[in-house]
Enzyme design. Structure first.
Site, short mmCIF file in Angstrom:
data_model
loop_
_atom_site.label_atom_id
_atom_site.label_comp_id
_atom_site.label_asym_id
_atom_site.label_seq_id
_atom_site.Cartn_x
_atom_site.Cartn_y
_atom_site.Cartn_z
N ASP A 90 23.72 15.61 -48.00
CA ASP A 90 22.81 15.32 -49.47
C ASP A 90 23.62 17.14 -49.46
OD1 ASP A 90 20.14 15.22 -50.92
OD2 ASP A 90 21.29 16.92 -51.08
N ILE A 91 24.07 16.91 -50.91
CA ILE A 91 24.85 18.51 -51.63
C ILE A 91 23.95 19.57 -51.53
CG2 ILE A 91 24.53 18.32 -53.69
CD1 ILE A 91 27.50 18.55 -54.25
N HIS A 119 18.14 5.63 -53.07
CA HIS A 119 18.89 5.91 -51.75
C HIS A 119 17.73 5.81 -51.50
CE1 HIS A 119 18.02 9.38 -55.38
NE2 HIS A 119 17.64 9.14 -54.52
N PHE A 120 18.01 6.24 -49.61
CA PHE A 120 17.02 6.77 -48.87
C PHE A 120 17.76 8.32 -48.76
CE2 PHE A 120 14.25 3.35 -48.47
CZ PHE A 120 15.26 1.96 -49.04
N HIS A 121 16.92 9.43 -48.02
CA HIS A 121 16.72 10.65 -47.69
C HIS A 121 16.60 10.42 -46.00
CE1 HIS A 121 17.14 12.81 -51.38
NE2 HIS A 121 16.45 11.46 -51.97
N GLN A 155 12.55 11.79 -58.44
CA GLN A 155 13.42 10.64 -58.42
C GLN A 155 14.88 10.82 -58.87
OE1 GLN A 155 13.90 6.38 -59.10
NE2 GLN A 155 15.92 6.77 -57.92
N ASN A 176 12.58 8.43 -53.60
CA ASN A 176 11.58 8.73 -54.18
C ASN A 176 11.92 7.67 -55.89
OD1 ASN A 176 11.13 11.05 -53.13
ND2 ASN A 176 12.61 12.00 -53.77
P1 AMP Z 1 16.02 12.61 -55.26
O1 AMP Z 1 15.47 13.62 -55.93
O2 AMP Z 1 15.64 11.48 -54.50
O3 AMP Z 1 16.60 11.74 -56.88
O4 AMP Z 1 17.66 12.76 -55.23
C1 AMP Z 1 18.53 12.78 -55.27
C2 AMP Z 1 19.71 13.27 -54.25
O5 AMP Z 1 20.71 13.79 -54.95
C3 AMP Z 1 19.11 15.66 -54.38
O6 AMP Z 1 18.82 15.89 -52.59
C4 AMP Z 1 20.04 15.53 -54.63
O7 AMP Z 1 20.56 17.07 -53.98
C5 AMP Z 1 21.52 14.74 -54.44
N1 AMP Z 1 23.10 14.99 -55.04
C6 AMP Z 1 23.38 15.06 -56.02
N2 AMP Z 1 24.24 14.80 -56.31
C7 AMP Z 1 24.65 15.00 -55.80
C8 AMP Z 1 26.53 14.51 -54.97
N3 AMP Z 1 27.29 15.13 -55.60
N4 AMP Z 1 26.31 14.71 -53.55
C9 AMP Z 1 25.82 14.75 -52.80
N5 AMP Z 1 25.00 14.80 -53.26
C10 AMP Z 1 23.98 14.60 -54.59
#
Ligand code: AMP
Length: 138
Positions: A32-33, A101-103, A95, A88
């Site tokens: 995750d970024i 996606h799965f964290h 979300q 989420n």
């Molecule tokens: P959610 O809030 O569950 O939709 O999580 C989306 C996740 O994607 C967040 O934790 C962001 O930090 C992550 N994210 C968004 N853009 C990128 C990216 N380019 N590379 C890696 N993670 C990302």
């Protein structure tokens, strides 16, 4: 299947870079970024589905079979004491990226990653009522 303005589809196709940690035909996992803990990883199906319930069972099954393996590697790499696996769905649930996606979130004692879990007790009869409604829909 992909969505032209989806950030995770862009990562899957290589149009946006990522710190890749696992890939096979159907699944991609990358850091995750904006992590909430070191090693915070996202596991995504390569095909675009917005929410968990829209994923075909075979895709979900493939994702879940990979999650266990990836968790083990992530948690071992950062020396975490535990982890959360979180998905989420919908803005109200947090979300932000509409590609399922799965964290994987490594956890350690006192890290305060989730500080609120607003548990309560059902009033008399309410759990029966809700369970019945859910079962009717299954
Ligand atoms: P959610 O809030 O569950 O939709 O999580 C989306 C996740 O994607 C967040 O934790 C962001 O930090 C992550 N994210 C968004 N853009 C990128 C990216 N380019 N590379 C890696 N993670 C990302």
């Amino acid at each position: 299947m992909s969505s032209s303005d989806c950030v995770f589809c862009k990562i899957v196709s290589g149009r946006i870079p990522c710190k890749k940690i696992y890939e096979d035909e159907q699944i991609l996992a990358f850091l995750d970024i904006r992590p909430v803990s070191d090693g915070h990883t996202l596991v995504v199906p390569k095909a675009h589905f917005e929410k968990l319930h829209q994923c075909p069972p075979e895709v979900l099954s493939k994702v879940s079979s990979c999650v266990g393996k990836i968790v083990q590697a992530v948690v071992g790499a950062v020396g975490a004491a535990g982890y959360n696996v979180l998905c989420n769905n919908g803005r109200v649930a947090g979300q932000l990226v509409d590609h399922v996606h799965f964290h994987i979130i490594p956890r350690n004692k006192g890290d305060e990653v989730f500080t609120r879990w607003p548990a309560y007790e059902y009033e008399q009869g309410r759990a029966d009522e809700i369970a019945e409604k859910i079962c009717e829909r299954l």
